[in-house]
Design a protein around this motif. Structure first.
Motif, PDB file in Angstrom:
ATOM      1  N   SER A  96       3.241   2.236  10.588  1.00 19.98           N
ATOM      2  CA  SER A  96       3.400   1.119   9.654  1.00 19.98           C
ATOM      3  C   SER A  96       4.537   0.194  10.090  1.00 19.98           C
ATOM      4  N   ARG A  97       5.616   0.796  10.561  1.00 17.11           N
ATOM      5  CA  ARG A  97       6.754   0.001  11.028  1.00 17.11           C
ATOM      6  C   ARG A  97       6.359  -0.824  12.253  1.00 17.11           C
ATOM      7  N   LYS A  98       5.698  -0.177  13.223  1.00 15.40           N
ATOM      8  CA  LYS A  98       5.297  -0.878  14.447  1.00 15.40           C
ATOM      9  C   LYS A  98       4.327  -2.011  14.162  1.00 15.40           C
ATOM     10  N   LEU A  99       3.423  -1.801  13.212  1.00 13.06           N
ATOM     11  CA  LEU A  99       2.436  -2.831  12.873  1.00 13.06           C
ATOM     12  C   LEU A  99       2.938  -3.818  11.821  1.00 13.06           C
ATOM     13  N   GLU A 100       4.175  -3.587  11.351  1.00 10.20           N
ATOM     14  CA  GLU A 100       4.801  -4.447  10.342  1.00 10.20           C
ATOM     15  C   GLU A 100       3.947  -4.560   9.086  1.00 10.20           C
ATOM     16  N   VAL A 143       0.845  -1.180   0.000  1.00 12.35           N
ATOM     17  CA  VAL A 143       0.000   0.000   0.000  1.00 12.35           C
ATOM     18  C   VAL A 143       0.888   1.240   0.000  1.00 12.35           C
ATOM     19  N   ASN A 144       0.650   2.126  -0.969  1.00 12.09           N
ATOM     20  CA  ASN A 144       1.327   3.410  -1.013  1.00 12.09           C
ATOM     21  C   ASN A 144       0.410   4.445  -0.387  1.00 12.09           C
ATOM     22  N   LEU A 145       0.945   5.170   0.580  1.00 15.17           N
ATOM     23  CA  LEU A 145       0.194   6.206   1.270  1.00 15.17           C
ATOM     24  C   LEU A 145       0.795   7.556   0.902  1.00 15.17           C
ATOM     25  N   ASN A 178       3.129  -3.660   5.067  1.00 16.02           N
ATOM     26  CA  ASN A 178       3.862  -3.486   3.816  1.00 16.02           C
ATOM     27  C   ASN A 178       3.376  -2.200   3.144  1.00 16.02           C
ATOM     28  N   THR A 179       3.873  -1.077   3.654  1.00 17.24           N
ATOM     29  CA  THR A 179       3.460   0.214   3.136  1.00 17.24           C
ATOM     30  C   THR A 179       4.675   1.033   2.735  1.00 17.24           C
ATOM     31  N   GLU A 180       4.433   1.952   1.861  1.00 20.97           N
ATOM     32  CA  GLU A 180       5.414   2.984   1.550  1.00 20.97           C
ATOM     33  C   GLU A 180       4.697   4.309   1.727  1.00 20.97           C
ATOM     34  N   VAL A 181       5.236   5.147   2.593  1.00 19.77           N
ATOM     35  CA  VAL A 181       4.665   6.464   2.822  1.00 19.77           C
ATOM     36  C   VAL A 181       5.425   7.437   1.932  1.00 19.77           C
TER      37      VAL A 181
END
Length: 121
Positions: free
Chosen positions: A26-30, A9-11, A32-35
Motif C-alpha cells: 500500500s505504501r509503495k503504491l501510495e 480502504v480498511n484491510l 489510501n489504506t489502513e491495514v
C-alpha cells in the motif's frame, strides 16, 4: 487510486506477515489504506460504507461476519466463482437477501453479488 472521490480502504488481516506485506504494498503504491491486524471474526461494532470479499470464505460465513461484526454497512460485494449459482441457491434457504447480480468482467462463469440487505431467516 485515480478516482476523483477520495476513498479510504480498511484491510483486515490477522496474520502478522500478510498484514506487513499489505502495508508495504500500500505504501509503495501510495494507496489510501489502513491495514488492521485483527481477526475479523473477533471484531465487533464496525461501521463502513462497503464490505468487499474475494476468495475469503463461503458466502454463509461472509453473511454471518457482516451480520455479527458490523453495526452498519451500505452494501456487501462478494465475488462468486464457478459454483456461485449453487452456493447462492443454498444460501437463500437460510438468508433473506436484497441483491443485484453483476457479470464478471474477467470470467464468464463468475459473477458479483452487490448485497444491500441481509437477514437471517
Amino acid at each position: 487510486k485515480n478516482l476523483k472521490k477520495k476513498v479510504k480502504v480498511n484491510l483486515y488481516e490477522k496474520s502478522y506477515h500478510k498484514s506487513l506485506f499489505l502495508r508495504e504494498l500500500s505504501r509503495k503504491l501510495e494507496l489510501n489504506t489502513e491495514v488492521i491486524k485483527k481477526d475479523i471474526f473477533e471484531t465487533k461494532e464496525l461501521e463502513t460504507g462497503s464490505i468487499m470479499c474475494r476468495a475469503f470464505k463461503p458466502l454463509p460465513v461472509i453473511l454471518n461476519i457482516a451480520n455479527n461484526s458490523f453495526s452498519s454497512f451500505k452494501n456487501l460485494i462478494v465475488f462468486m466463482g464457478k459454483s456461485g449459482e449453487k452456493i447462492l441457491e443454498q444460501t437463500l434457504v437460510d438468508w433473506d437477501l436484497v441483491f443485484e447480480r453483476k457479470k464478471s468482467l474477467t470470467n464468464k462463469d463468475s459473477f458479483l453479488l452487490n448485497i444491500k440487505n441481509i437477514k437471517k431467516k
